[in-house]
Design an enzyme around this catalytic site. Sequence first.
Site, PDB file in Angstrom:
ATOM      1  N   SER A  37      61.266  30.083  12.566  1.00 17.40           N
ATOM      2  CA  SER A  37      62.052  29.557  13.683  1.00 17.40           C
ATOM      3  C   SER A  37      62.859  30.602  14.438  1.00 17.40           C
ATOM      4  O   SER A  37      63.222  30.378  15.595  1.00 17.40           O
ATOM      5  CB  SER A  37      63.000  28.470  13.170  1.00 17.40           C
ATOM      6  OG  SER A  37      63.907  28.989  12.214  1.00 17.40           O
ATOM      7  N   HIS A  64      58.800  23.634  12.656  1.00 19.41           N
ATOM      8  CA  HIS A  64      58.660  24.120  14.034  1.00 19.41           C
ATOM      9  C   HIS A  64      57.202  24.194  14.483  1.00 19.41           C
ATOM     10  O   HIS A  64      56.917  24.682  15.574  1.00 19.41           O
ATOM     11  CB  HIS A  64      59.334  25.483  14.184  1.00 19.41           C
ATOM     12  CG  HIS A  64      60.823  25.409  14.171  1.00 19.41           C
ATOM     13  ND1 HIS A  64      61.583  25.246  15.308  1.00 19.41           N
ATOM     14  CD2 HIS A  64      61.703  25.447  13.133  1.00 19.41           C
ATOM     15  CE1 HIS A  64      62.862  25.203  14.992  1.00 19.41           C
ATOM     16  NE2 HIS A  64      62.954  25.321  13.679  1.00 19.41           N
ATOM     17  N   LYS A  99      62.474  17.429  15.699  1.00 21.24           N
ATOM     18  CA  LYS A  99      62.239  18.512  16.655  1.00 21.24           C
ATOM     19  C   LYS A  99      61.238  18.029  17.701  1.00 21.24           C
ATOM     20  O   LYS A  99      61.605  17.292  18.603  1.00 21.24           O
ATOM     21  CB  LYS A  99      61.817  19.778  15.913  1.00 21.24           C
ATOM     22  CG  LYS A  99      62.951  20.327  15.031  1.00 21.24           C
ATOM     23  CD  LYS A  99      62.571  21.580  14.303  1.00 21.24           C
ATOM     24  CE  LYS A  99      63.755  22.217  13.598  1.00 21.24           C
ATOM     25  NZ  LYS A  99      64.379  21.379  12.553  1.00 21.24           N
TER      26      LYS A  99
END
Length: 396
Positions: free
Chosen positions: A185, A213, A243
């Site tokens: 990340s 991610h 996310k």
Amino acid sequence: MSNVLDAFLQENLQDLRDQGLYNEVDPVEGPNGAKIQVRGKELINLSSNNYLGLATNEELKRIAKEAIDKYGVGAGAVRSINGTLDLHVKLEEKLAEFKGTEAAISFQSGFNCNMAAISAVMDKNDAILSDQLNHASIIDGCRLSKAKIIAFKHSDMEDLHAKAKAAQESGLYNKVMIITDGVFSMDGDIAKLPEIVKIAKELDLITYVDDAHGSGVTGKGKGTVKHFGLEKDIDFQMGTLSKAVGVVGGYVAGKQSLIDWLKVRSRPFLFSTAVTPGDVAATTAALQMIIDSTELHDKLWENGDYLKAGLKELGFNIGASETPITPCIIGDEKLTQEFSKRLFEEGVYAKSIVFPTVQKGAGRVRNMPTAAHTKEMLDEAMSIYGKVGKELGIIK
């Protein structure tokens, strides 16, 4: 407050401020979209993990409201008693479809997943090979398991192979696991999963990929494991639902037997109240959107490539990112904080990232373009970056 505690806090808080390591929390006054309002100021938002813009999607909002009207605002209990709603079952079926596995289990957060899943399978008689740049939740999950933690150099397959072979041949451990982020990340690079799988097969190691991610971002949205076509080769596929998916929660996907075990041995599943009905319904719908269309995924990558090229042309050090995550690596922590502050003043929200999130001397502003940004927003942001970067001597 005790005098001892007060003295400890005052001394150490001031020390963090002096080093440029004290993090100020900025409440967002409204939705967390491509533009946000902070302290009454409208800003182009380059710090959100809302990769696909789904956190503010109107259809998902409608679905969440309908679920609240039908089920209420809370699940009412832990999953193992009567907090498992039919909504949770549907979500887990959708997650298994999404990740290409036999089954899946959902949790309250991605951090919870790593605390839950690692310690449910690994113990003091085992060893875990962990990439040096793995996320804090992986590190804490490994610590909680009490397994022997063996760090290997970041994405260094020779170092991993040597340490894995030594651990397996030592005879000291019942089980050995390799654990890695799918997408790292802070730098945006992708784990070398084909090489990791090859080593794992050679030495009969457990594989665990944290794709927080990567889910929604790589593999045409299906994640980093799918990107490499390794769905049948990775034991644990873990990810977040907060996310790219845009809501909240986390999950582990894998074989049915693994999911059955986690449902009876992972402590956050057993001892934390289930995720709320509105969130679960919205998450399931968001996953379906990602499955049905790559439109948002494609827009995300288009914006990411555009921002990356522009910042590089301006002269910023953007590292070796392979994803839309685009760091501007500054180095000095105080300069990094000043850079972020000046960007704010000029109209861009790009949070400074310093130790302990990254190593000392590796301070950066991490840019997170999303599918919701327009080219005009990105052009304006890059113009501000150029102005502030030159003002502070970061670029020429």
